[in-house]
Write a protein that holds these residues in place. Structure first.
Motif, PDB file in Angstrom:
ATOM      1  N   GLU A  75       0.828  -1.221   0.000  1.00 51.52           N
ATOM      2  CA  GLU A  75       0.000   0.000   0.000  1.00 51.52           C
ATOM      3  C   GLU A  75       0.851   1.256   0.000  1.00 51.52           C
ATOM      4  O   GLU A  75       0.332   2.350  -0.195  1.00 51.52           O
ATOM      5  CB  GLU A  75      -0.871   0.039   1.273  1.00 51.52           C
ATOM      6  N   THR A  76       2.149   1.094   0.222  1.00 53.59           N
ATOM      7  CA  THR A  76       3.008   2.256   0.426  1.00 53.59           C
ATOM      8  C   THR A  76       3.698   2.699  -0.851  1.00 53.59           C
ATOM      9  O   THR A  76       3.965   1.901  -1.752  1.00 53.59           O
ATOM     10  CB  THR A  76       4.081   1.938   1.482  1.00 53.59           C
ATOM     11  N   GLY A  77       3.980   3.983  -0.919  1.00 54.18           N
ATOM     12  CA  GLY A  77       4.680   4.537  -2.061  1.00 54.18           C
ATOM     13  C   GLY A  77       5.275   5.879  -1.714  1.00 54.18           C
ATOM     14  O   GLY A  77       5.206   6.329  -0.571  1.00 54.18           O
ATOM     15  N   THR A  78       5.858   6.522  -2.730  1.00 54.79           N
ATOM     16  CA  THR A  78       6.554   7.791  -2.541  1.00 54.79           C
ATOM     17  C   THR A  78       5.992   8.831  -3.499  1.00 54.79           C
ATOM     18  O   THR A  78       5.751   8.529  -4.678  1.00 54.79           O
ATOM     19  CB  THR A  78       8.066   7.597  -2.824  1.00 54.79           C
ATOM     20  N   VAL A  79       5.779  10.047  -2.989  1.00 54.24           N
ATOM     21  CA  VAL A  79       5.302  11.147  -3.838  1.00 54.24           C
ATOM     22  C   VAL A  79       6.442  11.570  -4.771  1.00 54.24           C
ATOM     23  O   VAL A  79       7.526  11.919  -4.320  1.00 54.24           O
ATOM     24  CB  VAL A  79       4.835  12.343  -2.975  1.00 54.24           C
ATOM     25  N   GLU A  80       6.177  11.496  -6.079  1.00 55.62           N
ATOM     26  CA  GLU A  80       7.167  11.903  -7.079  1.00 55.62           C
ATOM     27  C   GLU A  80       6.926  13.340  -7.516  1.00 55.62           C
ATOM     28  O   GLU A  80       7.840  14.032  -7.952  1.00 55.62           O
ATOM     29  CB  GLU A  80       7.074  10.986  -8.311  1.00 55.62           C
ATOM     30  N   SER A  81       5.652  13.784  -7.443  1.00 53.51           N
ATOM     31  CA  SER A  81       5.272  15.109  -7.901  1.00 53.51           C
ATOM     32  C   SER A  81       3.892  15.417  -7.335  1.00 53.51           C
ATOM     33  O   SER A  81       3.179  14.497  -6.946  1.00 53.51           O
ATOM     34  CB  SER A  81       5.242  15.102  -9.435  1.00 53.51           C
ATOM     35  N   ALA A 118      -3.565  10.613  -7.833  1.00 50.63           N
ATOM     36  CA  ALA A 118      -4.723  10.545  -6.948  1.00 50.63           C
ATOM     37  C   ALA A 118      -4.659  11.680  -5.930  1.00 50.63           C
ATOM     38  O   ALA A 118      -3.656  12.385  -5.818  1.00 50.63           O
ATOM     39  CB  ALA A 118      -4.770   9.197  -6.231  1.00 50.63           C
ATOM     40  N   ARG A 119      -5.751  11.820  -5.185  1.00 50.51           N
ATOM     41  CA  ARG A 119      -5.854  12.861  -4.178  1.00 50.51           C
ATOM     42  C   ARG A 119      -5.071  12.457  -2.926  1.00 50.51           C
ATOM     43  O   ARG A 119      -5.032  11.284  -2.572  1.00 50.51           O
ATOM     44  CB  ARG A 119      -7.330  13.013  -3.811  1.00 50.51           C
ATOM     45  N   LEU A 120      -4.460  13.443  -2.282  1.00 45.50           N
ATOM     46  CA  LEU A 120      -3.770  13.205  -1.014  1.00 45.50           C
ATOM     47  C   LEU A 120      -4.582  13.835   0.106  1.00 45.50           C
ATOM     48  O   LEU A 120      -4.991  14.994   0.003  1.00 45.50           O
ATOM     49  CB  LEU A 120      -2.366  13.825  -1.049  1.00 45.50           C
ATOM     50  N   GLU A 121      -4.838  13.084   1.158  1.00 44.99           N
ATOM     51  CA  GLU A 121      -5.535  13.642   2.324  1.00 44.99           C
ATOM     52  C   GLU A 121      -4.625  14.655   3.006  1.00 44.99           C
ATOM     53  O   GLU A 121      -3.414  14.473   3.047  1.00 44.99           O
ATOM     54  CB  GLU A 121      -5.884  12.523   3.315  1.00 44.99           C
ATOM     55  N   GLY A 122      -5.215  15.701   3.539  1.00 45.17           N
ATOM     56  CA  GLY A 122      -4.451  16.717   4.249  1.00 45.17           C
ATOM     57  C   GLY A 122      -4.089  17.883   3.349  1.00 45.17           C
ATOM     58  O   GLY A 122      -4.537  17.958   2.211  1.00 45.17           O
ATOM     59  N   GLN A 123      -3.295  18.787   3.856  1.00 50.85           N
ATOM     60  CA  GLN A 123      -2.966  20.023   3.134  1.00 50.85           C
ATOM     61  C   GLN A 123      -1.468  20.203   2.952  1.00 50.85           C
ATOM     62  O   GLN A 123      -1.002  21.289   2.635  1.00 50.85           O
ATOM     63  CB  GLN A 123      -3.560  21.236   3.879  1.00 50.85           C
ATOM     64  N   VAL A 127       7.842  16.337  -2.336  1.00 52.22           N
ATOM     65  CA  VAL A 127       8.440  15.282  -3.150  1.00 52.22           C
ATOM     66  C   VAL A 127       9.298  14.417  -2.229  1.00 52.22           C
ATOM     67  O   VAL A 127      10.051  14.942  -1.408  1.00 52.22           O
ATOM     68  CB  VAL A 127       9.280  15.893  -4.305  1.00 52.22           C
ATOM     69  N   GLY A 128       9.129  13.107  -2.349  1.00 56.63           N
ATOM     70  CA  GLY A 128       9.865  12.182  -1.499  1.00 56.63           C
ATOM     71  C   GLY A 128       9.083  11.736  -0.276  1.00 56.63           C
ATOM     72  O   GLY A 128       9.516  10.842   0.453  1.00 56.63           O
ATOM     73  N   MET A 129       7.913  12.358  -0.060  1.00 57.05           N
ATOM     74  CA  MET A 129       7.059  12.014   1.085  1.00 57.05           C
ATOM     75  C   MET A 129       6.541  10.571   0.939  1.00 57.05           C
ATOM     76  O   MET A 129       6.146  10.155  -0.141  1.00 57.05           O
ATOM     77  CB  MET A 129       5.883  12.993   1.055  1.00 57.05           C
ATOM     78  N   LYS A 130       6.566   9.814   2.046  1.00 56.17           N
ATOM     79  CA  LYS A 130       6.035   8.452   2.023  1.00 56.17           C
ATOM     80  C   LYS A 130       4.521   8.513   2.269  1.00 56.17           C
ATOM     81  O   LYS A 130       4.063   9.225   3.171  1.00 56.17           O
ATOM     82  CB  LYS A 130       6.691   7.593   3.119  1.00 56.17           C
ATOM     83  N   VAL A 131       3.775   7.792   1.458  1.00 50.12           N
ATOM     84  CA  VAL A 131       2.313   7.795   1.587  1.00 50.12           C
ATOM     85  C   VAL A 131       1.780   6.360   1.554  1.00 50.12           C
ATOM     86  O   VAL A 131       2.482   5.424   1.162  1.00 50.12           O
ATOM     87  CB  VAL A 131       1.646   8.621   0.448  1.00 50.12           C
ATOM     88  N   PRO A 151      -0.680  10.531   4.279  1.00 48.01           N
ATOM     89  CA  PRO A 151       0.724  10.442   4.713  1.00 48.01           C
ATOM     90  C   PRO A 151       0.950   9.169   5.520  1.00 48.01           C
ATOM     91  O   PRO A 151       0.108   8.794   6.330  1.00 48.01           O
ATOM     92  CB  PRO A 151       0.916  11.688   5.587  1.00 48.01           C
ATOM     93  N   ALA A 152       2.049   8.476   5.266  1.00 43.43           N
ATOM     94  CA  ALA A 152       2.385   7.263   6.025  1.00 43.43           C
ATOM     95  C   ALA A 152       3.113   7.685   7.289  1.00 43.43           C
ATOM     96  O   ALA A 152       3.974   8.548   7.248  1.00 43.43           O
ATOM     97  CB  ALA A 152       3.269   6.341   5.191  1.00 43.43           C
ATOM     98  N   GLU A 153       2.725   7.086   8.406  1.00 39.31           N
ATOM     99  CA  GLU A 153       3.385   7.447   9.676  1.00 39.31           C
ATOM    100  C   GLU A 153       4.779   6.847   9.732  1.00 39.31           C
ATOM    101  O   GLU A 153       5.021   5.782   9.242  1.00 39.31           O
ATOM    102  CB  GLU A 153       2.566   6.950  10.873  1.00 39.31           C
TER     103      GLU A 153
END
Ligand SMILES: [Zn+2]
Length: 153
Positions: A75-81, A118-123, A127-131, A151-153
Motif C-alpha cells: 500500500e506504500t509509495g513515494t510522492v514523485e510530484s 490521486a488525491r492526497l488527504e491533508g494540506q 516530493v519524497g514524502m512516504k504515503v 501520509p504514512a506514519e
C-alpha cells in the motif's frame, strides 16, 4: 517590486458536456479492480524487461511486450510530484470551485516503475514524502476504489 508574480485570476472555459460512460475497462483493469475489492493492489509485470506498471498495462510502455504477469504491491509509495487543485468537474460538466483546495499527487508505489495520480488527504505534500493508499472497496463508482493517499506514519 514584489518577489512573486501575480498571474491574476485563473482563466476558465466552460465544458458543456455530461458524459455518462458504461463500457468495459478491459480484462486488465477488471482484474485490477477485482483485486481492490479484496484490498489488493495488483500491478502488471513485463515478462521481457521486468518493469512493473501501476495502474496495470496490457502492453509494456518500455518494450511493448504483452504484460501477462501480475505482482501484488504494498500500500506504500513515494510522492514523485504534486499539484494543488482548486476546481473539479461537476456532475453537469461545469467547473466547480472546491470548498478547500485539494492536493493531487503522483505516487510511485514501492515495487512499481510507474506512477498513479490521486488525491492526497491533508494540506501538505512534498516530493519524497512516504504515503499509504486509501482503498474503498465499497465505492459507488469503481474508479474511486483507489480513493487516494494519506501520509504514512
Ligand atoms: Zn517491458
Amino acid at each position: 517590486m514584489g518577489a512573486g508574480i501575480d498571474i491574476g485570476p485563473v482563466p476558465r472555459s466552460s465544458i458543456p458536456i455530461n458524459p455518462a460512460f458504461q463500457w468495459s475497462v478491459g480484462n486488465w483493469m477488471d482484474y485490477f479492480y477485482d483485486g481492490l475489492k479484496e484490498g489488493k493492489i495488483r500491478g502488471s509485470k513485463c515478462p521481457e524487461c521486468g518493469k512493473v506498471s501501476l495502474p496495470p498495462r496490457m502492453v509494456c510502455q518500455h518494450c511493448f511486450a504483452k504484460c501477462e504477469d501480475w505482482v501484488e504491491l504494498p500500500e506504500t509509495g513515494t510522492v514523485e510530484s504534486f499539484t494543488m487543485a482548486h476546481v473539479k468537474v461537476g456532475a453537469n460538466g461545469e467547473l466547480e470551485d472546491l470548498p478547500q483546495p485539494e492536493i493531487i499527487v503522483m505516487v510511485k508505489h514501492d515495487g512499481a516503475d510507474t506512477c498513479v495520480a490521486a488525491r492526497l488527504e491533508g494540506q501538505n505534500a512534498s516530493v519524497g514524502m512516504k504515503v499509504k493508499a486509501v482503498i474503498d472497496p465499497e465505492a459507488e463508482n469503481f474508479v474511486n476504489m483507489l480513493a487516494g493517499y494519506r501520509p504514512a506514519e
